[in-house]
Design an enzyme around this catalytic site. Sequence first.
Site, PDB file in Angstrom:
ATOM      1  N   TYR A  76      50.298  38.204  36.381  1.00  0.00           N
ATOM      2  CA  TYR A  76      49.172  38.320  35.444  1.00  0.00           C
ATOM      3  C   TYR A  76      47.842  37.978  36.124  1.00  0.00           C
ATOM      4  CZ  TYR A  76      46.662  38.337  31.027  1.00  0.00           C
ATOM      5  OH  TYR A  76      45.779  38.645  30.019  1.00  0.00           O
ATOM      6  N   PRO A 132      48.296  49.170  28.911  1.00  0.00           N
ATOM      7  CA  PRO A 132      47.347  48.055  29.018  1.00  0.00           C
ATOM      8  C   PRO A 132      47.953  46.665  28.848  1.00  0.00           C
ATOM      9  CG  PRO A 132      47.045  49.249  26.948  1.00  0.00           C
ATOM     10  CD  PRO A 132      48.030  50.027  27.742  1.00  0.00           C
ATOM     11  N   HIS A 151      39.632  31.957  31.952  1.00  0.00           N
ATOM     12  CA  HIS A 151      40.802  31.548  31.160  1.00  0.00           C
ATOM     13  C   HIS A 151      41.897  31.018  32.076  1.00  0.00           C
ATOM     14  CE1 HIS A 151      40.141  33.697  27.050  1.00  0.00           C
ATOM     15  NE2 HIS A 151      39.065  33.054  27.470  1.00  0.00           N
ATOM     16  N   TYR A 186      49.388  37.362  23.084  1.00  0.00           N
ATOM     17  CA  TYR A 186      50.248  38.551  23.100  1.00  0.00           C
ATOM     18  C   TYR A 186      51.367  38.283  22.110  1.00  0.00           C
ATOM     19  CZ  TYR A 186      47.887  40.025  27.404  1.00  0.00           C
ATOM     20  OH  TYR A 186      46.954  40.425  28.326  1.00  0.00           O
ATOM     21  N   LYS A 236      46.178  45.487  33.663  1.00  0.00           N
ATOM     22  CA  LYS A 236      46.147  45.804  35.092  1.00  0.00           C
ATOM     23  C   LYS A 236      45.332  47.050  35.453  1.00  0.00           C
ATOM     24  CE  LYS A 236      48.365  42.445  36.791  1.00  0.00           C
ATOM     25  NZ  LYS A 236      47.361  41.528  36.266  1.00  0.00           N
TER      26      LYS A 236
END
Length: 394
Positions: free
Chosen positions: A389, A297, A76, A205, A301
């Site tokens: 990220y 979560p 991704h 998200y 990570k």
Amino acid sequence: MAEPASTSVLIIGGGPSGLLLSQLLHRQGIDSVVLERRSRDHVLSRIRAGVLEQGAADLLRTAGVGARMDREGLVHEGIEIAVGGRLHRLDLAALTGGKTVMVYGQTEVTADLYAARDAMDGVVIDAAEDVALHGLETDAPSASFLKDGARQTIRADFIIGCDGFHGVSRRSIPADRLSLFELVYPFGWLGLLADVPPAADELVYASHPDGFSLCSMRSPTRSRYYLQCPLDEKVADWDDDRFWETLCARLPEELAARVTRGPSIEKSIAPLRSFVAEPMRHGRLFLAGDAAHIVPPTGAKGLNLAASDIHYLSTALIDHYRNGDDEGLERYSERALARVWKAERFSWWMTSVLHSFPEKGAFAVRMQQAELEYLLSSPAAQASLAENYVGLPY
Ligand code: RFL
Ligand code: PHB
């Protein structure tokens, strides 16, 4: 098969941390034994994380378990953030000079590691009950455990606690030798897994006044969704219809319209917690992964921190056995914790800006809105999110 009476490195816990360490050591000719409390079927059926940083994916390749991930995993290059009913894409690759993440389930990582351990005749003792650690402050540490009703002991040079948050290793360190840092969030995540195509090509998200939600995936035909939910919620109170209705009500309309509903394969609630134990070493015991730290979560990570701990620790153990060099072991806790705290910060921040905290009042709501508006309007803020990220360097 008779269990060995001694080994070089005795690893407590056969989750991703423990299996990966034993695999990396074995490839350098260092023997280890893994002691796992649960049955193998149980370990292989747990549904957990889904996103691997490039460093974690590279470490799996180094361990010789990257082939299926490279075939079946989804690379991704971006994520989407939903705010105020609108979707905003963050181009991770463009923001980080080409870095990406790999969407590949922890369940698959664990299955690949078990297959590799079996292929190399690695010793993983499952259903090892009532593990107790001895002599951690001596040169001859050991662990005793019950297997098939008989108590056995294995001696080792080092014991590695990879037994997760509820394991025995961290609790074997005298309380006055550990500093614990903890933040428990007033909500959990309700997760649902279903064999339906994902609603979007990338992870979404989603912030919403009713609560956070996440659209994730395991493959082009398997979706993983999460909903922020109160801590006292019971899975039994959430039939699939209620889950899908609540999810779609929290997503932007254009995305909700693309959600394919279907029967759940798994549903579970996980509490959210930030936690760090310092130091990550006591005598001959070293802690790695969830045994030493927990992140909520939201930043994806948890598994990735387990991998970076194992990177530092495997390198240190290889230096010890190959070169008689103990600098890596001496500095393990300090090195690992430096990265852990940065991931704790990022996970806490992602959780703080995306979830609903009605108990914090109106000022906090406006702060959150300002954070998100700043993020979505500032390339610098987006670059910071993206850098974290995809994963900070090891
Ligand atoms: P694990 O995976 O918890 O493995 C520890 C292993 O040790 C065994 N064990 C013992 N063995 C012997 N003796 C004892 N006394 C023992 N006590 C425990 C356990 O049976 C287990 O097999 O830790 P590890 O290897 O450090 O790996 C860490 C990751 O699993 C973890 O960081 C992530 O899965 C966290 N996490 C998530 N991370 C994400 O990034 N995204 C997620 O969606 C996500 N969901 C989750 C999660 C963790 C969860 N836990 C720990 C409750 C969902 C859940 C439910
Ligand atoms: C998952 O797919 O389980 C997942 C993905 C991203 C996260 C957390 C969980 O931040």
